[in-house]
Design an enzyme around this catalytic site. Structure first.
Site, PDB file in Angstrom:
ATOM      1  N   GLU A   1      33.523 -15.862 -27.209  1.00  0.00           N
ATOM      2  CA  GLU A   1      32.898 -17.153 -27.500  1.00  0.00           C
ATOM      3  C   GLU A   1      33.854 -18.344 -27.353  1.00  0.00           C
ATOM      4  OE1 GLU A   1      30.665 -17.000 -31.157  1.00  0.00           O
ATOM      5  OE2 GLU A   1      29.120 -15.776 -30.199  1.00  0.00           O
TER       6      GLU A   1
ATOM      7  N   GLU B   1      26.351 -10.189 -27.373  1.00  0.00           N
ATOM      8  CA  GLU B   1      25.917 -10.276 -28.768  1.00  0.00           C
ATOM      9  C   GLU B   1      24.488 -10.793 -28.847  1.00  0.00           C
ATOM     10  OE1 GLU B   1      28.343 -12.464 -31.513  1.00  0.00           O
ATOM     11  OE2 GLU B   1      30.229 -11.655 -30.708  1.00  0.00           O
TER      12      GLU B   1
END
Length: 474
Positions: free
Chosen positions: A194, A294
């Site tokens: 991320e 995710e």
């Protein structure tokens, strides 16, 4: 008997991930988040891991501190966990890692002695059950993003401002790649979780640099490259790197308390598809594989009103997302495997020593809404609203959303600084105080609360994952 190791590393071939025989492999699995990278909502502490650990060391002393965390790391993921995940038909486990397992910030050029021992144990346990693994670097010095899970302790991503940090992590990835070169049960490396690059150019430059450095010691393993702004934005990406899979994170707001309930309406399903398509546009236009690193809803506790109805809606949401991924033959890794009861496929039992000890603190933390992930502000929203309104009254409107990530809006940045950083940091000492005076036997029992045989399995979630995996085998 352990299955034979694959003959060669997985590789990219056009839009597919393929094995040594050129057969497509769709990776489906989960992540051991909360283990080698601890997170607040997963195991119950507030704020950031390094702050929690510092408070725990102060309370326990070095001997008991080392004992507790060694036992926690041992019990959180064992051979039995790998067997359970394989029994569901999953085939790949993502291993999120805190860089501090490898590097000491006071001696950053030297990898800690024995740093690979814990990660090797997970990789080997998975391999023995026929499970691939993906090595995921979840934190970076200075923070690669602005969130709590980068474990920076601040609200800025300083990694992008310091070449020293970038050098450090490039060199670490060379060490990791050199260690796992030739290990065919390792599906590949996820160099950065991320990213949050405010300038939208530094990330691509670092990807090019780290890809080149890794290839010098390991030319074979796939790299799984997250998009910018928390793996949701590829709009500034300019090129495709060789033998790389590009990764999105595809959380749906309908799976969280602040989102609308998922009822499966045509409009809601269209929104889910539209959000996914926006994220994968880069991959489709460049004909490269997609990995959803995710996704997944959170779940209501049994004590919450209408928890059965809420959780069934979220199971239905997850099921629909899986139909989207199946239509594109997209690889995925659900978040999350194990926790204290919020999102995991399995979780600590309500009567476990860990939950019994911390229940008053966990209830307080939930009421205060300290964690960003899936919080409910019904008890404290009125406290922060005047602060936000005051700032909006004093700041010209055209500047409200100038701060990156803009999608957080002014409200998100206020909460990040006040609640998730300052408030939570101070609350770490209260969390640690619950462990004061515990004997080694008591500490082992607390850590043992995370053993699979002591945990509760979220069967509704696991059955959905099992059915999806069985669909591939049919």
């Amino acid at each position: 008997m352990a299955p034979p190791a694959p003959k060669k590393c997985l590789r990219v071939q056009g839009t597919d991930i393929v094995d040594a025989d050129g057969k497509q492999v769709i990776l489906k699995g989960t992540a051991t988040g909360g283990h080698t990278n601890m997170e607040n909502f997963i195991t119950g502490y507030p704020g950031h891991e390094h702050e929690m650990r510092k408070a725990m060391l102060e309370v326990l002393g070095q001997e008991k501190y080392d004992f507790f965390f060694d036992k926690f790391l041992e019990y959180f993921f064992t051979q039995e966990d790998a067997k359970f995940l394989a029994s569901l038909g999953l085939n790949c486990i993502r291993i999120p890692i805190n860089h501090r397992h490898f590097l000491d910030d006071l001696n950053p050029s030297v990898v800690r002695p024995g740093a690979f021992k814990l990660i090797d144990r997970i990789v080997d346990a998975c391999a023995a059950e026929g499970l691939y693994t993906i090595i995921d670097m979840h934190t970076f010095p200075g923070g690669q993003n602005q969130g709590w899970h980068s474990d920076s302790g601040i609200h800025k991503a300083l990694f992008w401002d310091f070449k020293d940090f970038q050098d450090r992590m490039t060199n670490l990835w060379v060490e990791i790649a050199n260690h796992y070169a030739g290990n065919t049960w390792v599906a590949g490396y996820n160099p950065m979780n991320e990213p949050g690059d405010p300038d939208h150019v530094n990330l691509q430059a670092w990807y090019k640099r780290v890809e080149k450095a890794i290839r010098e010691v390991d030319p074979d393993h796939i790299l799984f490259l997250d998009g910018n702004t928390y793996a949701m934005d590829f709009s500034a990406f300019k090129e495709v790197l060789p033998n790389c899979v590009y990764a999105i994170h595809d959380y749906a707001t309908m799976g969280f308390p602040a989102g609308e309930p998922y009822l499966g309406t045509p409009a809601q399903n269209a929104h889910l598809r539209q959000s996914y398509e926006r994220k994968v546009e880069f991959m489709k236009s460049h004909s490269v594989p997609i990995w959803n690193g995710e996704f997944g809803p959170v779940y209501a506790a049994p004590s919450d009103p209408n928890h059965d109805t809420i959780n069934q809606q979220r199971y239905n949401l997850l099921g629909h997302q899986l139909t989207i991924y199946k239509s594109d033959r997209t690889s995925w890794s659900i978040w999350l495997y194990k926790d204290i009861g919020f999102q995991g496929m399995v979780h600590c039992a309500p009567d476990s020593p860990y939950i019994q000890l911390l229940r008053p603190f966990l209830e307080k933390k939930k009421r205060l809404g300290l964690d960003k992930w899936g919080r409910d502000d019904s008890a404290v929203g009125h406290i922060y609203a005047p602060v936000i309104e005051h700032m909006k009254a004093e700041i010209p409107e055209r500047f409200w959303n100038k701060r990156y990530p803009e999608v957080w809006k002014l409200e998100g940045h206020v909460h990040r600084v006040i609640r998730e950083t300052l408030f939570s940091e101070i609350m770490c000492w209260e969390y640690a105080s619950y462990f004061e005076g515990k004997t080694l036997e008591e500490l082992e029992a607390l850590a043992g609360s995370f053993r699979l045989e002591k945990c509760v399995r979220r069967e509704g979630l696991n059955e959905i994952l099992r059915r999806d995996a069985e669909g591939d085998q049919a």
